[in-house]
Design a protein around this motif. Structure first.
Motif, PDB file in Angstrom:
ATOM      1  N   GLY A 114       0.849  -1.364  -0.009  1.00 30.14           N
ATOM      2  CA  GLY A 114      -0.004   0.382   0.191  1.00 30.14           C
ATOM      3  C   GLY A 114       0.828   1.126   0.162  1.00 30.14           C
ATOM      4  O   GLY A 114       0.271   2.054   0.164  1.00 30.14           O
ATOM      5  N   GLU A 115       2.381   1.359  -0.552  1.00 27.61           N
ATOM      6  CA  GLU A 115       3.206   2.188   0.194  1.00 27.61           C
ATOM      7  C   GLU A 115       3.654   2.723  -1.337  1.00 27.61           C
ATOM      8  O   GLU A 115       4.678   2.689  -1.783  1.00 27.61           O
ATOM      9  N   GLY A 116       2.703   2.832  -1.988  1.00 25.69           N
ATOM     10  CA  GLY A 116       3.253   3.680  -3.316  1.00 25.69           C
ATOM     11  C   GLY A 116       3.635   5.372  -3.488  1.00 25.69           C
ATOM     12  O   GLY A 116       4.555   4.807  -4.454  1.00 25.69           O
ATOM     13  N   GLN A 117       2.658   5.686  -2.928  1.00 23.89           N
ATOM     14  CA  GLN A 117       3.862   7.175  -2.190  1.00 23.89           C
ATOM     15  C   GLN A 117       5.038   7.055  -1.865  1.00 23.89           C
ATOM     16  O   GLN A 117       6.439   7.425  -2.539  1.00 23.89           O
ATOM     17  N   LYS A 118       5.592   5.998  -0.613  1.00 21.14           N
ATOM     18  CA  LYS A 118       7.061   5.477  -0.711  1.00 21.14           C
ATOM     19  C   LYS A 118       7.789   5.061  -1.637  1.00 21.14           C
ATOM     20  O   LYS A 118       8.713   5.516  -2.490  1.00 21.14           O
ATOM     21  N   LEU A 119       7.256   4.494  -3.290  1.00 21.75           N
ATOM     22  CA  LEU A 119       8.237   3.616  -3.259  1.00 21.75           C
ATOM     23  C   LEU A 119       8.702   5.049  -4.887  1.00 21.75           C
ATOM     24  O   LEU A 119       9.577   5.443  -5.345  1.00 21.75           O
ATOM     25  N   VAL A 120       7.370   5.776  -4.554  1.00 21.91           N
ATOM     26  CA  VAL A 120       7.683   6.527  -6.149  1.00 21.91           C
ATOM     27  C   VAL A 120       8.855   7.747  -5.167  1.00 21.91           C
ATOM     28  O   VAL A 120       9.481   8.753  -6.190  1.00 21.91           O
ATOM     29  N   ASP A 121       8.736   7.507  -3.770  1.00 21.26           N
ATOM     30  CA  ASP A 121       9.670   8.985  -3.370  1.00 21.26           C
ATOM     31  C   ASP A 121      10.418   8.710  -3.264  1.00 21.26           C
ATOM     32  O   ASP A 121      11.810   9.004  -3.138  1.00 21.26           O
ATOM     33  N   THR A 122      10.875   7.311  -2.914  1.00 16.19           N
ATOM     34  CA  THR A 122      12.140   6.391  -2.873  1.00 16.19           C
ATOM     35  C   THR A 122      12.939   6.218  -4.220  1.00 16.19           C
ATOM     36  O   THR A 122      13.951   6.449  -4.927  1.00 16.19           O
ATOM     37  N   ALA A 123      12.393   6.306  -5.758  1.00 14.57           N
ATOM     38  CA  ALA A 123      12.908   6.262  -6.888  1.00 14.57           C
ATOM     39  C   ALA A 123      12.808   7.701  -6.774  1.00 14.57           C
ATOM     40  O   ALA A 123      14.515   7.909  -7.687  1.00 14.57           O
TER      41      ALA A 123
END
Ligand code: FES
Length: 144
Positions: A114-123
């Protein structure tokens, strides 16, 4: 588009485990969250299944950095795969340092489904970090 410096846009490879990392990617897509185009994701069954040879091969073939995301500690669908990944990536950092490639060109970050925003921020964070690092030193050696 990724932030760039002196025209340099890093090639970033992003390994995602099937259950959490890829799930985070799907959540990001569901919310129309975008990561930089220079970040190329690929799926592995579990971060623990990511052979270190593939990480090295990514650098040999021109990647500027490799980031790996999988299930949070305790949540791996194969029990201890992410702990194995953590040990392997720590070893990989040492190997890269030994070869003068800079171990900080490999990151491991936990991302839940559920951590889509975290994935994008990490990228984005990793891509910007690679802009600061500059090109993979192997490319410079081979280009001269
Ligand atoms: S299944 Fe996600 S890290 Fe193992």
């Amino acid at each position: 588009m990724a932030e760039e410096k002196n025209g340099f846009v890093p090639k970033v490879v992003y390994a995602l485990c099937t259950w959490c990392g890829s799930g985070g990617s799907e959540t990001a897509a569901a919310f129309h969250l975008k990561y930089p185009e220079n970040v190329r994701p690929f799926r592995v069954m579990c971060t623990g299944a990511l052979d270190p040879a593939y990480t090295l091969r990514a650098f040999i073939e021109g990647a500027d950095g490799v980031v790996v995301s999988g299930c949070h500690p305790g949540d791996c669908h194969y029990n201890t795969g992410n702990y194995r990944a953590r040990r392997r990536i720590a070893a990989m950092k040492t190997i890269l340092d030994t070869f003068g490639l800079d171990g900080d060109r490999v990151w491991l970050r936990w991302v839940a489904h559920g951590e889509g925003q975290k994935l994008v921020d990490t990228a984005k964070e990793f891509s910007d970090h690679m802009v600061e690092k500059g090109p993979n030193p192997l490319k410079e050696r081979w280009d001269t």
